[in-house]
Motif scaffolding. Structure first.
Motif, PDB file in Angstrom:
ATOM      1  N   GLU A  14       0.854  -1.184   0.000  1.00 54.83           N
ATOM      2  CA  GLU A  14       0.000   0.000   0.000  1.00 54.83           C
ATOM      3  C   GLU A  14       0.889   1.233   0.000  1.00 54.83           C
ATOM      4  O   GLU A  14       1.839   1.339   0.760  1.00 54.83           O
ATOM      5  N   TYR A  15       0.581   2.149  -0.848  1.00 52.12           N
ATOM      6  CA  TYR A  15       1.343   3.399  -0.952  1.00 52.12           C
ATOM      7  C   TYR A  15       0.340   4.533  -0.943  1.00 52.12           C
ATOM      8  O   TYR A  15      -0.637   4.522  -1.682  1.00 52.12           O
ATOM      9  N   SER A  16       0.609   5.536  -0.043  1.00 53.46           N
ATOM     10  CA  SER A  16      -0.305   6.675  -0.023  1.00 53.46           C
ATOM     11  C   SER A  16       0.511   7.945  -0.173  1.00 53.46           C
ATOM     12  O   SER A  16       1.623   8.064   0.340  1.00 53.46           O
ATOM     13  N   MET A  17      -0.090   8.885  -0.847  1.00 55.93           N
ATOM     14  CA  MET A  17       0.558  10.158  -1.104  1.00 55.93           C
ATOM     15  C   MET A  17      -0.528  11.205  -1.178  1.00 55.93           C
ATOM     16  O   MET A  17      -1.549  10.996  -1.824  1.00 55.93           O
ATOM     17  N   PRO A  18      -0.310  12.339  -0.470  1.00 55.70           N
ATOM     18  CA  PRO A  18      -1.348  13.370  -0.556  1.00 55.70           C
ATOM     19  C   PRO A  18      -1.464  13.902  -1.985  1.00 55.70           C
ATOM     20  O   PRO A  18      -0.477  14.032  -2.686  1.00 55.70           O
TER      21      PRO A  18
END
Length: 152
Positions: A14-18
């Protein structure tokens, strides 16, 4: 999954970035850096103030010590002059008024010496107070928390 002949395994990432700029995080970071900078400036100002106060107290001590030496020599000189005037009076060479004037000068020199001695001792005390050793030498501990128990 282990009861079958072919166990199944899954691996995920899982990768999150604003999506937009992290405005609040950047603002918090700038605020923290500004507070650190302000605290460092305050600490520097306190150090300078303490150094200046110590330097001033040392100069005051040196000056009062020098003044004490001058007044001690002046007192000794006035005593010698008074004794010489007294000897002249005994031999009838000077008037009583002149002897009284010389005695008055000697008394004034003694008063100036005592004043100089008091100023010198005060300079020592203020220097010890400025450097932080005065209270410790007398076993006085000044804490931030006040005792609420009677008798302490």
């Amino acid at each position: 999954a282990f009861d079958t002949d072919y166990p199944t395994w899954y691996v995920g990432l899982e990768y999150s970035m604003p999506l937009g700029k992290n405005v609040r995080g950047n603002a918090d970071q700038r605020t923290a850096k500004t507070r650190i900078s302000q605290a460092q400036l305050n600490m520097h100002a306190v150090r300078l103030s303490r150094n200046n106060e110590l330097r001033g107290r040392l100069q005051q001590l040196a000056q009062s010590h020098q003044e004490l030496g001058y007044s001690d020599r002046a007192q000794a000189l006035q005593l010698k002059l008074y004794q010489a005037e007294r000897d002249k009076f005994r031999s009838g060479q000077v008037r009583l008024k002149d002897l009284y004037d010389r005695e008055y000068d000697w008394i004034r020199a003694q008063q100036r010496y005592v004043d100089s001695l008091v100023r010198y001792q005060l300079a020592i005390v203020t220097l010890r107070l400025a450097e932080g050793t005065l209270f410790a030498d007398f076993g006085i501990n000044i804490g931030l928390a006040a005792s609420t128990t009677p008798g302490e």
